[in-house]
Design a protein around this motif. Sequence first.
Motif, PDB file in Angstrom:
ATOM      1  N   MET A   1      24.905 -13.803  23.512  1.00 48.66           N
ATOM      2  CA  MET A   1      25.118 -12.697  24.388  1.00 48.66           C
ATOM      3  C   MET A   1      26.426 -11.828  24.140  1.00 48.66           C
ATOM      4  SD  MET A   1      24.145 -13.524  28.112  1.00 48.66           S
ATOM      5  CE  MET A   1      24.882 -14.810  28.658  1.00 48.66           C
ATOM      6  N   ALA A   2      27.559 -12.614  23.351  1.00 48.11           N
ATOM      7  CA  ALA A   2      28.578 -11.945  23.283  1.00 48.11           C
ATOM      8  C   ALA A   2      28.641 -11.441  22.054  1.00 48.11           C
ATOM      9  CB  ALA A   2      29.690 -13.150  22.997  1.00 48.11           C
ATOM     10  N   LEU A   3      27.440 -11.142  21.165  1.00 45.89           N
ATOM     11  CA  LEU A   3      27.599 -10.589  19.895  1.00 45.89           C
ATOM     12  C   LEU A   3      27.662  -8.960  19.973  1.00 45.89           C
ATOM     13  CD1 LEU A   3      25.221 -12.661  17.721  1.00 45.89           C
ATOM     14  CD2 LEU A   3      27.636 -13.011  18.112  1.00 45.89           C
ATOM     15  N   ASN A   4      28.417  -8.439  19.227  1.00 49.11           N
ATOM     16  CA  ASN A   4      28.519  -7.060  18.959  1.00 49.11           C
ATOM     17  C   ASN A   4      27.132  -6.454  18.674  1.00 49.11           C
ATOM     18  OD1 ASN A   4      29.382  -4.386  18.243  1.00 49.11           O
ATOM     19  ND2 ASN A   4      31.318  -5.188  17.641  1.00 49.11           N
ATOM     20  N   LYS A   5      27.007  -5.187  19.248  1.00 49.07           N
ATOM     21  CA  LYS A   5      25.502  -4.580  18.683  1.00 49.07           C
ATOM     22  C   LYS A   5      25.723  -4.368  17.242  1.00 49.07           C
ATOM     23  CE  LYS A   5      23.488  -2.087  22.454  1.00 49.07           C
ATOM     24  NZ  LYS A   5      23.458  -0.820  23.351  1.00 49.07           N
ATOM     25  N   THR A   6      26.728  -4.095  16.683  1.00 48.39           N
ATOM     26  CA  THR A   6      26.456  -3.814  15.221  1.00 48.39           C
ATOM     27  C   THR A   6      26.443  -5.139  14.348  1.00 48.39           C
ATOM     28  OG1 THR A   6      29.074  -3.674  15.270  1.00 48.39           O
ATOM     29  CG2 THR A   6      27.865  -1.661  15.493  1.00 48.39           C
ATOM     30  N   SER A   7      26.708  -6.324  14.932  1.00 45.55           N
ATOM     31  CA  SER A   7      26.757  -7.458  14.057  1.00 45.55           C
ATOM     32  C   SER A   7      25.909  -8.302  14.544  1.00 45.55           C
ATOM     33  CB  SER A   7      27.897  -7.897  13.736  1.00 45.55           C
ATOM     34  OG  SER A   7      28.627  -8.296  14.930  1.00 45.55           O
ATOM     35  N   ASN A   8      24.479  -8.098  14.416  1.00 42.98           N
ATOM     36  CA  ASN A   8      23.771  -8.755  15.149  1.00 42.98           C
ATOM     37  C   ASN A   8      22.575  -9.796  14.388  1.00 42.98           C
ATOM     38  OD1 ASN A   8      22.081  -6.846  13.735  1.00 42.98           O
ATOM     39  ND2 ASN A   8      21.018  -6.183  15.328  1.00 42.98           N
ATOM     40  N   VAL A   9      23.225 -10.261  13.180  1.00 39.70           N
ATOM     41  CA  VAL A   9      22.283 -11.231  12.550  1.00 39.70           C
ATOM     42  C   VAL A   9      22.771 -12.631  12.701  1.00 39.70           C
ATOM     43  CG1 VAL A   9      21.738 -12.030  10.092  1.00 39.70           C
ATOM     44  CG2 VAL A   9      21.786  -9.802  10.698  1.00 39.70           C
ATOM     45  N   VAL A  10      21.606 -13.447  12.985  1.00 38.04           N
ATOM     46  CA  VAL A  10      22.041 -14.880  13.522  1.00 38.04           C
ATOM     47  C   VAL A  10      21.413 -15.860  12.358  1.00 38.04           C
ATOM     48  CG1 VAL A  10      21.673 -16.703  15.142  1.00 38.04           C
ATOM     49  CG2 VAL A  10      21.904 -14.543  16.034  1.00 38.04           C
ATOM     50  N   MET A  11      21.981 -16.616  11.991  1.00 41.51           N
ATOM     51  CA  MET A  11      21.150 -17.474  10.872  1.00 41.51           C
ATOM     52  C   MET A  11      21.275 -18.932  11.231  1.00 41.51           C
ATOM     53  SD  MET A  11      22.529 -17.468   6.772  1.00 41.51           S
ATOM     54  CE  MET A  11      22.088 -15.922   6.433  1.00 41.51           C
ATOM     55  N   ALA A  12      20.402 -19.676  10.627  1.00 42.45           N
ATOM     56  CA  ALA A  12      20.222 -21.081  10.650  1.00 42.45           C
ATOM     57  C   ALA A  12      19.504 -21.368   9.448  1.00 42.45           C
ATOM     58  CB  ALA A  12      19.663 -21.607  11.998  1.00 42.45           C
TER      59      ALA A  12
END
Length: 360
Positions: A99-110
């Motif tokens: 929820m805290a992520l900035n709109k411009t950095s929205n890639v999540v990896m695993a």
Amino acid sequence: MSEDRVSKIIKPAILAAKAYHVPDSGGLTKLDAMENPYSWPEDVKDEWSRCLQQAELNRYPDASLSELRSRLAHALNLPDKVAMMFGNGSDELIQIILMALNKTSNVVMAPEPSFVMYRLLSSMMELEFVGVPLNKDFSLNLPAMLESIAKTKPAVIFIAWPNNPTGNAFEQEELEEIIKVAPGLVVIDEAYHAFAQKSVMSCLHKYPNVLLMRTLSKLGLAGLRLGMLFGASEWISELDKLRLPYNIGSLNQLSANFIIQNIQLLEQQAERIRNDREGLFNSLSKIPGVEAWKSEANFILFRVSNPGADEVHQELIKQKILIKNLQGAHPLLENCLRVTVGTPEENELFLTKLGKIVTA
Ligand SMILES: *Cc1c(COP(=O)(O)O)cnc(C)c1O
């Protein structure tokens, strides 16, 4: 009710999502969810219920969780300068980070296959999720990870260590390589710490972009819902703003305070589970037609061939045993199932039934 209105108001990502399914386990031997199979001695239970009588349920819980904080810092030997926050299970902490992520950095990896909540919660929040396939033996594909990091610049990388559902812990040097090149946060999820007995806690100070996550669930308090996130205060103080002020209720705080004083009880249970895991692994590996993978967690991943995983899963349910079917969860998990280490009696029962279902 007009469905049209629902679909206008609710986010497309949520409309498209499937609800997290918890199977009905009534009357079954439950070996599907990495629960600790042991309860507490009667005198400990009595002491616990007396402790709960202190609760003032007319009052809001302690929002600062100060007592729990200091007891845990002591019990975990928390290094100086490491900040901590609590979640209603670590699931909630994963959600808060996303929820805290900035709109411009929205890639999540695993890496994948891994814990499903990373992908599930990312997609519900309309974040882009990049799953990097593990090698066939479930080791980390480091070159692929590094390439994907360079290409997609993930805001957060989640690494379950040991990994669920594969049970192995990636090499620590590989984690460090990822941490060094990651442009954002790396969250090391140590949900199975009690069974792996390894941690990045002591090197947190070396990695300013690392958060460490733990939970009491797999240690033996799945019903309590208490997750913990550790890291530099610069990160934790921002994330803590997203935590609802009273996310950990008074009864949970009292219970957690109580059990931390009796933590050796849970640690002894974990030791028993670690020992029984070795026996379960050896016996599973000896069943013709079963391939099992070594585990540093409280579960074992295995593959069947004849019949396939769907049928084995169903047949075990008919015989009142519930394990996790991973067929369809990821291409690397074809015909794979996951069994939680139970009591010696439960393990024996499971092995006997499984041995009668599968053939080479
Ligand atoms: C089970 C599990 C969790 C969830 O823990 P809760 O504290 O019960 O929400 C988190 N991460 C991994 C890798 C898990 O397997």
